[in-house]
Design a protein around this motif. Structure first.
Motif, PDB file in Angstrom:
ATOM      1  N   ILE A 118      35.210   8.397 -12.778  1.00 29.92           N
ATOM      2  CA  ILE A 118      35.051   7.057 -12.197  1.00 29.92           C
ATOM      3  C   ILE A 118      35.001   5.984 -13.273  1.00 29.92           C
ATOM      4  N   ARG A 119      35.431   6.306 -14.525  1.00 31.70           N
ATOM      5  CA  ARG A 119      35.214   5.351 -15.617  1.00 31.70           C
ATOM      6  C   ARG A 119      35.969   4.048 -15.406  1.00 31.70           C
ATOM      7  N   GLY A 120      37.065   4.080 -14.622  1.00 31.93           N
ATOM      8  CA  GLY A 120      37.797   2.845 -14.383  1.00 31.93           C
ATOM      9  C   GLY A 120      37.049   1.873 -13.494  1.00 31.93           C
ATOM     10  N   LEU A 121      36.109   2.379 -12.720  1.00 31.75           N
ATOM     11  CA  LEU A 121      35.403   1.534 -11.745  1.00 31.75           C
ATOM     12  C   LEU A 121      34.099   0.977 -12.291  1.00 31.75           C
ATOM     13  N   LEU A 122      33.662   1.446 -13.493  1.00 29.61           N
ATOM     14  CA  LEU A 122      32.338   1.062 -13.988  1.00 29.61           C
ATOM     15  C   LEU A 122      32.290  -0.415 -14.343  1.00 29.61           C
ATOM     16  N   LYS A 123      31.217  -1.083 -13.905  1.00 27.54           N
ATOM     17  CA  LYS A 123      30.986  -2.462 -14.319  1.00 27.54           C
ATOM     18  C   LYS A 123      30.016  -2.438 -15.497  1.00 27.54           C
ATOM     19  N   PRO A 124      30.276  -3.240 -16.534  1.00 28.95           N
ATOM     20  CA  PRO A 124      29.446  -3.150 -17.742  1.00 28.95           C
ATOM     21  C   PRO A 124      27.948  -3.277 -17.472  1.00 28.95           C
ATOM     22  N   HIS A 125      27.536  -4.257 -16.641  1.00 32.62           N
ATOM     23  CA  HIS A 125      26.103  -4.494 -16.508  1.00 32.62           C
ATOM     24  C   HIS A 125      25.431  -3.470 -15.607  1.00 32.62           C
ATOM     25  N   LEU A 126      26.211  -2.716 -14.834  1.00 29.41           N
ATOM     26  CA  LEU A 126      25.596  -1.742 -13.928  1.00 29.41           C
ATOM     27  C   LEU A 126      25.753  -0.312 -14.402  1.00 29.41           C
ATOM     28  N   ARG A 127      26.401  -0.124 -15.578  1.00 30.90           N
ATOM     29  CA  ARG A 127      26.799   1.243 -15.896  1.00 30.90           C
ATOM     30  C   ARG A 127      25.608   2.163 -16.135  1.00 30.90           C
ATOM     31  N   ILE A 128      24.548   1.658 -16.795  1.00 31.21           N
ATOM     32  CA  ILE A 128      23.401   2.534 -17.067  1.00 31.21           C
ATOM     33  C   ILE A 128      22.788   3.003 -15.753  1.00 31.21           C
ATOM     34  N   LEU A 129      22.713   2.101 -14.783  1.00 30.84           N
ATOM     35  CA  LEU A 129      22.155   2.467 -13.474  1.00 30.84           C
ATOM     36  C   LEU A 129      23.019   3.544 -12.821  1.00 30.84           C
ATOM     37  N   VAL A 130      24.360   3.366 -12.899  1.00 28.72           N
ATOM     38  CA  VAL A 130      25.259   4.368 -12.316  1.00 28.72           C
ATOM     39  C   VAL A 130      25.068   5.708 -13.003  1.00 28.72           C
ATOM     40  N   PHE A 131      24.969   5.699 -14.354  1.00 25.31           N
ATOM     41  CA  PHE A 131      24.744   6.950 -15.087  1.00 25.31           C
ATOM     42  C   PHE A 131      23.481   7.631 -14.572  1.00 25.31           C
ATOM     43  N   THR A 132      22.395   6.859 -14.516  1.00 24.40           N
ATOM     44  CA  THR A 132      21.101   7.465 -14.174  1.00 24.40           C
ATOM     45  C   THR A 132      21.123   8.038 -12.769  1.00 24.40           C
ATOM     46  N   LEU A 133      21.701   7.304 -11.820  1.00 25.48           N
ATOM     47  CA  LEU A 133      21.703   7.806 -10.445  1.00 25.48           C
ATOM     48  C   LEU A 133      22.587   9.037 -10.314  1.00 25.48           C
ATOM     49  N   THR A 134      23.744   9.056 -11.031  1.00 26.12           N
ATOM     50  CA  THR A 134      24.590  10.257 -11.010  1.00 26.12           C
ATOM     51  C   THR A 134      23.810  11.454 -11.535  1.00 26.12           C
ATOM     52  N   ILE A 135      23.144  11.247 -12.676  1.00 22.99           N
ATOM     53  CA  ILE A 135      22.391  12.347 -13.275  1.00 22.99           C
ATOM     54  C   ILE A 135      21.295  12.803 -12.322  1.00 22.99           C
ATOM     55  N   ALA A 136      20.610  11.837 -11.683  1.00 23.60           N
ATOM     56  CA  ALA A 136      19.511  12.197 -10.785  1.00 23.60           C
ATOM     57  C   ALA A 136      20.011  13.059  -9.632  1.00 23.60           C
ATOM     58  N   ALA A 137      21.217  12.746  -9.124  1.00 25.43           N
ATOM     59  CA  ALA A 137      21.745  13.545  -8.020  1.00 25.43           C
ATOM     60  C   ALA A 137      21.985  14.983  -8.466  1.00 25.43           C
ATOM     61  N   PHE A 138      22.590  15.174  -9.669  1.00 25.28           N
ATOM     62  CA  PHE A 138      22.853  16.537 -10.135  1.00 25.28           C
ATOM     63  C   PHE A 138      21.562  17.270 -10.464  1.00 25.28           C
ATOM     64  N   VAL A 139      20.571  16.534 -10.979  1.00 28.30           N
ATOM     65  CA  VAL A 139      19.298  17.183 -11.292  1.00 28.30           C
ATOM     66  C   VAL A 139      18.616  17.663 -10.012  1.00 28.30           C
ATOM     67  N   THR A 140      18.741  16.884  -8.933  1.00 26.67           N
ATOM     68  CA  THR A 140      18.172  17.335  -7.661  1.00 26.67           C
ATOM     69  C   THR A 140      18.819  18.654  -7.234  1.00 26.67           C
ATOM     70  N   ILE A 141      20.156  18.757  -7.428  1.00 21.26           N
ATOM     71  CA  ILE A 141      20.839  20.006  -7.061  1.00 21.26           C
ATOM     72  C   ILE A 141      20.280  21.176  -7.875  1.00 21.26           C
ATOM     73  N   VAL A 142      20.172  20.978  -9.207  1.00 16.27           N
ATOM     74  CA  VAL A 142      19.653  22.053 -10.061  1.00 16.27           C
ATOM     75  C   VAL A 142      18.240  22.439  -9.653  1.00 16.27           C
ATOM     76  N   ASP A 143      17.428  21.427  -9.367  1.00 19.53           N
ATOM     77  CA  ASP A 143      16.032  21.680  -9.022  1.00 19.53           C
ATOM     78  C   ASP A 143      15.928  22.514  -7.749  1.00 19.53           C
ATOM     79  N   ARG A 144      16.728  22.152  -6.741  1.00 20.35           N
ATOM     80  CA  ARG A 144      16.714  22.912  -5.480  1.00 20.35           C
ATOM     81  C   ARG A 144      17.228  24.334  -5.706  1.00 20.35           C
TER      82      ARG A 144
END
Lengths: 217, 229
Positions: free
Chosen positions: A74-100
């Motif tokens: 999705i790198r073409g869609l990233l907005k500079p000021h929101l990218r850290i938030l997008v990174f964190t939420l993506t990671i959080a979703a995968f971490v939830t999968i691992v945790d379950r």
């Protein structure tokens, strides 16, 4: 903020190291623990035994590869000021999968690791790889980079956990390696042992690298 | 009286006995990164305490009213959408996503609020505020609170006061640990440390000795509980 311009074209892949070089770089020359000093919390907290350390390394491998692949797609869609938030939420979703998954198939290990599995979300290694590599590179390069960095992290965890488990309990992966008469150094499996082991290992890595540098001239 | 003594016990154990940095090893990155000078370390500690309290209040409220199994708000909305449905509404799978979102946005709001109304304070916090988002200590406090509010019987549910005591005194414990560390590192600069250990190496060894000292607090809580009874 200077790295925010991310042209999503193929020429971006031509710059910088290739996939194979990135893979090798992650393991030793840019080892996340010893060279970059990232992701120290799990490194210190769960290295009291090889089993928990390797489970954590596998969890980080899964999250890092998935997050890097997703961000790269999705790198073409990233907005500079929101990218850290997008990174964190993506990671959080995968971490939830691992945790379950851990709670479903390795319940005891999930209990033992406790809050350190969800804490992968704020592990700086993953955010830094998303920012430095995945947000600018194509999918194969991002995956190679993620696997290399995860193997480097696993190697670092294994080196610390080996020392701590052998000296602290006389075992390795739960198998007895030192004679039963070994007076277990309980301090090694407690938090202070983690700090001191990592400090000394970091010193030896620095000493080794400095010596090699000298030998090269 | 029992409530106050439980608050005191939670606070003492969060700040000293189970110190976030030296017992749970969370928040190590700022602990090693910004512990070179005492004033900077103190600023970082205050910023963390501030954000951790706000994030803990918000995540407590969201967990209790929306996310935990059988939470009132989620149940109400679900029954309003589907009046004929039965069963317990459980959104706890969203816990981690919501917590990290709450932390990131509360850091953002604190930054904006301080810049507008307390410019001197904002200047003194400086670069540390945005860095706090990736500080494990904050998420760790939210997760510890989650253990006591999500999926526990109603009688054992922590109220806001206890959650806040855990978070705020966890932050105080972080401040104590980082200021102690910075004081020692200021003196270490004058020592002849072996070349290879300079920087993070010796800092980790000093932290290990400090953690050993903090192990001395183990068991204080039991005596304190007996004293308060």
């Amino acid at each position: 903020m200077s790295q925010t311009q991310t042209p999503a074209n193929a020429s971006a892949a031509d710059r910088g190291p290739t996939a194979a070089e990135r893979f090798i770089n992650g393991i030793l020359p840019e080892n996340p623990t010893y060279r970059q000093m990232l992701g120290m919390c799990p490194t210190l907290a769960i290295t009291n035994g090889m089993r928990s350390a390797m489970t954590m390394a596998a969890a980080v491998l899964f999250v890092l590869v998935c997050a890097n692949a997703m961000i790269s797609l999705i790198r073409g869609l990233l907005k500079p000021h929101l990218r850290i938030l997008v990174f964190t939420l993506t990671i959080a979703a995968f971490v939830t999968i691992v945790d379950r998954l851990l709670a479903a198939y390795m319940y005891d290990m999930s209990k033992q690791l406790g809050p350190y599995v969800p804490l992968i979300i704020v592990n700086c290694i993953i955010i830094s790889r998303c920012e430095v590599c995945a947000a600018k590179q194509s999918l194969p390069i991002a995956i190679a980079d993620a696997v290399g960095q995860s193997l480097g992290f696993a190697l670092a965890l294994a080196s610390i956990a080996t020392i701590r488990e052998i000296l602290g309990a006389g075992t390795w992966f739960g198998l007895r390696v030192l004679p039963a008469a070994w007076p277990a150094w309980v301090i090694m499996v407690l938090p202070p042992g983690a700090f001191i082991t990592l400090g000394l290992l970091m010193g030896s890595v620095n000493w080794f690298l400095a010596r090699r540098q000298e030998a090269r001239g | 009286m029992e409530y106050v003594s439980s608050l005191v016990l939670i606070a003492v154990s969060a700040a000293f006995i189970n110190n976030f940095v030296l017992y749970y090893s969370v928040g190590i990155c700022p602990y090693l990164g910004v512990s070179r000078r005492v004033d900077m370390a103190f600023g970082m500690g205050c910023a963390v305490t501030f954000v951790i309290s706000i994030a803990a209040c918000l995540s407590w409220a969201l967990t209790v009213f929306v996310l935990r199994p059988g939470a009132p708000l989620a149940t109400w909305v679900w029954h309003w959408l589907r009046p004929d449905s039965a069963g317990v509404v459980d959104l706890s799978i969203l816990n981690y996503l919501v917590y990290i979102f709450v932390i990131a946005s509360s850091v953002q709001f604190v930054e904006m609020y301080l810049r507008k109304f307390f410019p001197p304070l904002y200047k003194s916090f400086g670069i540390y505020l945005p860095l706090i988002t990736t500080n494990c200590a904050i998420l760790f406090a939210c997760l510890e609170i989650m253990k006591h509010v999500s999926g526990v019987p109603a009688a054992q549910l922590w109220d806001l006061g206890r959650a806040l005591a855990l978070a705020a005194f966890g932050g105080v414990g972080f401040t104590i640990a980082i200021v102690l560390m910075a004081g020692m590192r200021e003196d270490l600069d004058l020592c002849d440390v072996p070349q290879a250990l300079r920087g993070p190496g010796i800092a980790l060894i000093v932290a290990g000795i400090l953690a050993m000292a903090f192990m001395g607090f183990t068991g204080v809580d039991r005596n304190l509980a007996a004293l308060l009874r």
